[in-house]
Design a protein around this motif. Sequence first.
Motif, PDB file in Angstrom:
ATOM      1  N   ALA A   1       0.807  -1.037  -0.114  1.00 31.06           N
ATOM      2  CA  ALA A   1       0.076   0.274   0.117  1.00 31.06           C
ATOM      3  C   ALA A   1       0.712   1.388  -0.040  1.00 31.06           C
ATOM      4  O   ALA A   1       0.250   2.421  -0.243  1.00 31.06           O
ATOM      5  CB  ALA A   1      -0.930   0.058   1.253  1.00 31.06           C
ATOM      6  N   LEU A   2       2.155   1.137   0.268  1.00 29.83           N
ATOM      7  CA  LEU A   2       2.995   2.391   0.603  1.00 29.83           C
ATOM      8  C   LEU A   2       4.034   2.472  -0.759  1.00 29.83           C
ATOM      9  O   LEU A   2       4.375   1.199  -1.085  1.00 29.83           O
ATOM     10  CB  LEU A   2       3.843   2.191   1.815  1.00 29.83           C
ATOM     11  CG  LEU A   2       2.603   2.601   3.035  1.00 29.83           C
ATOM     12  CD1 LEU A   2       3.716   2.503   4.202  1.00 29.83           C
ATOM     13  CD2 LEU A   2       1.850   3.837   3.000  1.00 29.83           C
TER      14      LEU A   2
ATOM     15  N   SER B   1       8.615   7.453   5.775  1.00 26.30           N
ATOM     16  CA  SER B   1       8.541   6.855   7.157  1.00 26.30           C
ATOM     17  C   SER B   1       9.065   5.458   7.267  1.00 26.30           C
ATOM     18  O   SER B   1       9.757   5.336   8.294  1.00 26.30           O
ATOM     19  CB  SER B   1       6.878   6.432   7.348  1.00 26.30           C
ATOM     20  OG  SER B   1       6.420   5.528   6.152  1.00 26.30           O
ATOM     21  N   THR B   2       9.397   4.917   5.927  1.00 23.13           N
ATOM     22  CA  THR B   2      10.219   3.468   5.850  1.00 23.13           C
ATOM     23  C   THR B   2      11.537   3.790   5.806  1.00 23.13           C
ATOM     24  O   THR B   2      12.570   3.180   5.967  1.00 23.13           O
ATOM     25  CB  THR B   2       9.706   2.644   5.112  1.00 23.13           C
ATOM     26  OG1 THR B   2       9.511   3.160   3.580  1.00 23.13           O
ATOM     27  CG2 THR B   2       8.294   2.265   5.337  1.00 23.13           C
ATOM     28  N   GLN B   3      12.001   4.828   4.966  1.00 22.06           N
ATOM     29  CA  GLN B   3      13.274   5.143   4.618  1.00 22.06           C
ATOM     30  C   GLN B   3      14.045   5.893   5.752  1.00 22.06           C
ATOM     31  O   GLN B   3      15.267   5.653   5.880  1.00 22.06           O
ATOM     32  CB  GLN B   3      13.317   6.148   3.544  1.00 22.06           C
ATOM     33  CG  GLN B   3      13.053   5.696   2.190  1.00 22.06           C
ATOM     34  CD  GLN B   3      13.399   6.219   0.728  1.00 22.06           C
ATOM     35  OE1 GLN B   3      13.785   7.456   0.824  1.00 22.06           O
ATOM     36  NE2 GLN B   3      13.171   5.677  -0.161  1.00 22.06           N
ATOM     37  N   ARG B   4      13.594   6.933   6.470  1.00 22.65           N
ATOM     38  CA  ARG B   4      14.142   7.821   7.494  1.00 22.65           C
ATOM     39  C   ARG B   4      13.319   7.646   8.813  1.00 22.65           C
ATOM     40  O   ARG B   4      13.819   8.524   9.639  1.00 22.65           O
ATOM     41  CB  ARG B   4      14.284   9.027   6.933  1.00 22.65           C
ATOM     42  CG  ARG B   4      14.937   9.213   5.914  1.00 22.65           C
ATOM     43  CD  ARG B   4      15.219  10.627   5.130  1.00 22.65           C
ATOM     44  NE  ARG B   4      15.732  10.593   3.719  1.00 22.65           N
ATOM     45  CZ  ARG B   4      16.036  11.674   3.151  1.00 22.65           C
ATOM     46  NH1 ARG B   4      15.107  12.853   3.286  1.00 22.65           N
ATOM     47  NH2 ARG B   4      16.689  11.623   1.894  1.00 22.65           N
TER      48      ARG B   4
ATOM     49  N   ARG C   1       6.064  12.076   6.481  1.00 26.69           N
ATOM     50  CA  ARG C   1       6.243  13.424   5.561  1.00 26.69           C
ATOM     51  C   ARG C   1       5.825  12.890   4.190  1.00 26.69           C
ATOM     52  O   ARG C   1       5.775  13.916   3.377  1.00 26.69           O
ATOM     53  CB  ARG C   1       7.686  14.015   5.796  1.00 26.69           C
ATOM     54  CG  ARG C   1       7.914  15.080   5.358  1.00 26.69           C
ATOM     55  CD  ARG C   1       9.211  15.925   5.554  1.00 26.69           C
ATOM     56  NE  ARG C   1       9.381  16.080   7.269  1.00 26.69           N
ATOM     57  CZ  ARG C   1       8.824  16.526   8.209  1.00 26.69           C
ATOM     58  NH1 ARG C   1       8.057  17.538   7.829  1.00 26.69           N
ATOM     59  NH2 ARG C   1       9.125  16.313   9.452  1.00 26.69           N
ATOM     60  N   GLY C   2       5.634  11.710   3.836  1.00 27.06           N
ATOM     61  CA  GLY C   2       5.281  11.443   2.668  1.00 27.06           C
ATOM     62  C   GLY C   2       6.291  10.960   1.961  1.00 27.06           C
ATOM     63  O   GLY C   2       7.288  10.587   2.437  1.00 27.06           O
TER      64      GLY C   2
ATOM     65  N   LEU D   1       8.422   8.149  14.650  1.00 25.61           N
ATOM     66  CA  LEU D   1       8.713   6.603  14.248  1.00 25.61           C
ATOM     67  C   LEU D   1      10.162   6.341  14.438  1.00 25.61           C
ATOM     68  O   LEU D   1      10.228   5.124  14.283  1.00 25.61           O
ATOM     69  CB  LEU D   1       8.091   6.783  12.641  1.00 25.61           C
ATOM     70  CG  LEU D   1       6.793   6.946  12.395  1.00 25.61           C
ATOM     71  CD1 LEU D   1       6.435   7.166  10.895  1.00 25.61           C
ATOM     72  CD2 LEU D   1       6.005   5.635  12.610  1.00 25.61           C
ATOM     73  N   SER D   2      10.747   7.059  14.612  1.00 23.79           N
ATOM     74  CA  SER D   2      12.223   6.626  14.982  1.00 23.79           C
ATOM     75  C   SER D   2      12.362   5.974  16.247  1.00 23.79           C
ATOM     76  O   SER D   2      12.819   6.692  17.129  1.00 23.79           O
ATOM     77  CB  SER D   2      13.054   8.110  14.860  1.00 23.79           C
ATOM     78  OG  SER D   2      12.881   8.718  13.590  1.00 23.79           O
ATOM     79  N   TYR D   3      12.187   4.752  16.145  1.00 27.74           N
ATOM     80  CA  TYR D   3      12.110   4.040  17.582  1.00 27.74           C
ATOM     81  C   TYR D   3      13.329   3.176  17.750  1.00 27.74           C
ATOM     82  O   TYR D   3      13.410   2.345  18.773  1.00 27.74           O
ATOM     83  CB  TYR D   3      10.977   3.228  17.703  1.00 27.74           C
ATOM     84  CG  TYR D   3       9.883   3.896  18.622  1.00 27.74           C
ATOM     85  CD1 TYR D   3       9.681   5.098  18.836  1.00 27.74           C
ATOM     86  CD2 TYR D   3       9.111   2.875  19.640  1.00 27.74           C
ATOM     87  CE1 TYR D   3       8.796   5.411  19.827  1.00 27.74           C
ATOM     88  CE2 TYR D   3       8.325   3.310  20.577  1.00 27.74           C
ATOM     89  CZ  TYR D   3       7.958   4.547  20.660  1.00 27.74           C
ATOM     90  OH  TYR D   3       7.267   5.194  21.710  1.00 27.74           O
ATOM     91  N   ALA D   4      14.392   3.464  17.120  1.00 27.75           N
ATOM     92  CA  ALA D   4      15.392   2.449  17.082  1.00 27.75           C
ATOM     93  C   ALA D   4      16.144   2.397  18.446  1.00 27.75           C
ATOM     94  O   ALA D   4      16.517   1.596  19.032  1.00 27.75           O
ATOM     95  CB  ALA D   4      16.633   2.802  16.013  1.00 27.75           C
TER      96      ALA D   4
END
Length: 294
Positions: free
Chosen positions: A34-35, A41-44, A110-111, A165-168
């Motif tokens: 879907a993305l 969000s997945t890249q950064r 951020r898209g 989303l940066s939960y590392a």
Amino acid sequence: MAQRFALILDPADAAEERADFSGTFTVVDAGAPALSVSELSTQRGDGVFESIGVIDAHAQEVVPHLERLANSARICDLPAPNLEQWRQAVAVAAAECPAGEWVIKLILSRGVEHGPTPTAWVTAAPASDFSEVRMAGVSVVTLDRGYPLDVAERAPWLLLGAKTLSYAVNMAALREAHRRGADDAIFLSSDGYVLEAPTASLILRFGDRFVTPAPSGGILQGTTQLSVYEYLEGRGFEAGYEQVPASRIAEADAAWLVSSVRLAAPITAVDGRLLSVDHALTTDLNQYLLSPRD
């Protein structure tokens, strides 16, 4: 945890400030792509999120979660989310949740890189079973977060106080706690004050007074902590906010980690030192947190 239901929101459509938002999100196959691969969000990890507990198709504490989503978006310089659009999307997702405990996730990023608008979506999935943790409790270790208490005011670009989303780092802290033989962790500021757990708020009991670290210095305001305070004050207890020195954890008569899905987990030990558990109050807290709350 497999997603069972998903919605894609259209922030651009919602920005038109329409009175009826029924057409501003789309149900998608939760198991299908879907993305875009260019989604930031997945890249950064460039986005914010919320996790809303669902009990028997009732989404808990929706308004506080949406308000915190908006605050996180503000801190991260994201477009302000249209809260009515998100509220309706949560209602649609909750209606798809069967009996039992589920979790709805709200994600605003951020898209697509160089794209004109943010990306927003909502998912629903069965919650993990925390019934044993709520009864048996968790052991914790304290970990230095590496920042002084006032860093959020001096360095806002660290985005402390936003649920990003940066939960590392949070996940690394949990792995370190496990390496040390504990279940969870409590972050301390570099100048020796208690902050929060990687995925929960901390509440300490001293006699009939309950204390949580003041929501400053980069501490995320806990929605479940607010519900617990409402319950405690209704029972006549005093509940407040303080800057808590690390040494006071071991002096507490009882302590809990509280969060939207795990609910109230009593702390059984801190850095290997046993802590008393108030089993009766813990049971009462979780019964309250499992009841419908708006």
